[in-house]
Design a protein around this motif. Structure first.
Motif, short mmCIF file in Angstrom:
data_model
loop_
_atom_site.label_atom_id
_atom_site.label_comp_id
_atom_site.label_asym_id
_atom_site.label_seq_id
_atom_site.Cartn_x
_atom_site.Cartn_y
_atom_site.Cartn_z
N VAL A 64 0.83 -1.20 0.00
CA VAL A 64 0.00 0.00 0.00
C VAL A 64 0.86 1.25 0.00
O VAL A 64 0.61 2.20 -0.76
N LEU A 65 1.89 1.28 0.83
CA LEU A 65 2.67 2.50 1.07
C LEU A 65 3.90 2.59 0.16
O LEU A 65 4.85 3.29 0.47
N ALA A 66 3.87 1.91 -0.95
CA ALA A 66 5.04 1.88 -1.83
C ALA A 66 5.30 3.25 -2.46
O ALA A 66 4.36 3.92 -2.90
N PRO A 67 6.57 3.67 -2.56
CA PRO A 67 6.89 4.91 -3.28
C PRO A 67 6.48 4.87 -4.75
O PRO A 67 6.31 5.92 -5.38
N VAL A 89 10.73 1.17 -5.28
CA VAL A 89 10.35 0.18 -4.26
C VAL A 89 10.71 0.64 -2.86
O VAL A 89 10.28 0.02 -1.88
N GLY A 90 11.49 1.72 -2.74
CA GLY A 90 11.86 2.23 -1.43
C GLY A 90 12.98 1.43 -0.79
O GLY A 90 13.40 0.38 -1.29
N LEU A 91 13.45 1.94 0.34
CA LEU A 91 14.54 1.26 1.04
C LEU A 91 14.11 -0.10 1.55
O LEU A 91 14.89 -1.06 1.53
N GLY A 147 14.22 -5.97 1.15
CA GLY A 147 13.49 -7.22 0.95
C GLY A 147 14.07 -8.04 -0.19
O GLY A 147 14.18 -9.28 -0.10
N VAL A 148 14.46 -7.37 -1.28
CA VAL A 148 15.07 -8.07 -2.40
C VAL A 148 16.39 -8.72 -1.97
O VAL A 148 16.70 -9.86 -2.34
N ALA A 149 17.17 -7.98 -1.18
CA ALA A 149 18.44 -8.53 -0.70
C ALA A 149 18.23 -9.79 0.14
O ALA A 149 19.05 -10.72 0.09
N ARG A 150 17.14 -9.86 0.88
CA ARG A 150 16.84 -11.07 1.66
C ARG A 150 16.26 -12.18 0.79
O ARG A 150 16.40 -13.36 1.09
N ALA A 151 15.59 -11.79 -0.30
CA ALA A 151 14.94 -12.79 -1.16
C ALA A 151 15.94 -13.60 -1.96
O ALA A 151 15.71 -14.79 -2.24
N THR A 155 7.98 3.81 7.73
CA THR A 155 8.27 5.25 7.81
C THR A 155 9.24 5.65 6.70
O THR A 155 9.06 6.69 6.03
N ALA A 156 10.25 4.82 6.48
CA ALA A 156 11.21 5.10 5.40
C ALA A 156 10.53 5.10 4.04
O ALA A 156 10.83 5.94 3.18
N GLN A 157 9.60 4.17 3.84
CA GLN A 157 8.86 4.12 2.56
C GLN A 157 8.08 5.41 2.33
O GLN A 157 8.11 5.99 1.25
#
Length: 385
Positions: free
Chosen positions: A147-150, A283-285, A290-294, A368-370
């Motif tokens: 929902v809160l995606a940049p 996709v924001g920080l 999340g991609v780095a973990r995926a 918050t960062a998003q």
């Protein structure tokens, strides 16, 4: 959303969550678009000189326009040429707005409302797919980040938000068909193929969604829906081909048109790195984290395929990595030099589920960062879309 989003996502009934995700996305996208006011921020975005609405008068005779479509792609001093966005896409894109106009919903205002409502539905589609492929808990963890995606900065003010939603529903239906978590898997597979075919006739670059299609089937560990998916996928191409539009000829001419413009002076070596940097803004920080973990989670699942062992996180990660691979291919093609904040929306939407892999304790900080990334981009930069 930062304060109450994770709690609501955990407590709402599932169907209520899907509806709330769509409504929340629509509210967030609309609020960002309306920062510049209704006229400048929304109603005139699709009426500028390079947009789709500039060419709809030439579709009074749709069959004739389709037969002659390729003749107006390349810029020639002696002949009419399509505005940039019509020339740069297959005709299903502009025909969407022709259809709205024929239905009495002409003009930039109605076109913008359509894009806002359709584009925001992509959140609901991803939630449906995540529940089918991973599990409901994983989908609930990702919901506030979807929902809160940049990416919302661009979803409501470019037709690519609508394209992203069509592609998202194609993948969601495929996930339902592959996992057989729908009343009629066969209908879902056919519907998925139909929407995939439409996706390819909305944007040439979205043929790369086939990589995410493969990732969905890999995550579900089945190719069962593929025959019906392919049958559905042939419908739209067959209809346009019979109407006289040659997709391959049009794409070759588009490459010529692309390098008649700014692409000729945009250095490949710069944009090969700048495009992924722009994707971080999309996709924001939290999305990037999340991609780095995926990536390692997907690798672990692929290694276990032969044993049949898998986890919800692993299945989710395979889809995220599939979307990342599609972006790598788009980047290397040289046909995505800049403008990726909008043209990569359909792929970025599938990077965001990686946020479900972030530690639970830091979710409000990531949200918050998003929000900060979206607000800073929206208030400090004047984007072209």
């Amino acid at each position: 959303m930062v304060g109450y989003g994770p709690g609501l996502a955990a407590r709402l009934p599932w169907r209520g969550l899907v509806r709330a995700g769509w409504a929340g996305s629509l509210a967030w996208i609309s609020s960002l678009a309306l920062v510049d006011g209704w006229h400048r921020g929304v109603a005139t975005r699709l009426t500028t000189s390079y947009e789709y609405l500039q060419g709809i008068d030439r579709f009074r005779d749709i069959p004739a326009a389709l037969r002659d479509f390729t003749h107006s792609i390349v810029i020639s001093p002696d002949a009419y040429h399509w505005p940039a966005h019509i020339a740069g896409h297959p005709p299903a894109a502009v025909l969407t707005f022709v259809g709205l106009d024929r239905a009495g919903l002409g003009g930039g205002g109605w076109a913008a409302v359509f894009v806002l409502v359709a584009g925001s539905s992509g959140t609901a589609a991803v939630l449906v797919a995540l529940k089918a492929l991973a599990d409901e808990t994983t989908a609930r963890r990702a919901a506030p980040f979807l929902v809160l995606a940049p990416a919302a900065v661009w979803t409501g003010v470019s037709a690519d938000g609508y394209f992203a939603a069509v592609a998202a529903w194609a993948l969601a239906l495929l996930a339902l068909a592959a996992t057989r978590t729908v009343r009629s898997p066969a209908t879902a597979a056919l519907g998925s193929g139909l929407l995939f075919g439409l996706t390819c006739y909305l944007s040439y670059g979205l043929t790369l969604i086939v990589v995410v299609v493969a990732a969905v089937l890999l995550a579900a560990r089945t190719a069962r829906p593929l025959p019906l998916f392919l049958c559905g996928a042939l419908v739209v191409p067959a209809a346009f081909t019979l109407a006289g539009f040659d997709w391959w000829a049009a794409y070759r001419l588009l490459v010529v048109r692309y390098y008649q413009g700014a692409a000729a002076v945009r250095p490949y070596g710069y944009w090969i790195w700048a495009d992924p940097a722009c994707t971080v803004l999309l996709v924001g920080l939290a999305g990037a984290a999340g991609v780095a973990r995926a990536i390692p989670a997907a690798g672990a699942l692929v290694r276990r395929v032969r044993t049949g062992a898998s986890t919800a996180e692993g299945r989710l990660a395979v889809v995220v990595v599939g979307a990342l691979l599609a972006l790598v291919l788009a980047d290397l093609s040289g046909m995505s030099k800049a403008e990726t904040e909008r043209i990569w929306l359909p792929f970025a939407l599938w990077l965001l589920p990686g946020t479900a892999l972030l530690p639970a304790g830091g979710r409000r900080g990531w949200l918050t960062a998003q929000a900060l990334v979206a607000l800073l981009v929206n208030h400090l930069l004047l984007t072209g879309w």
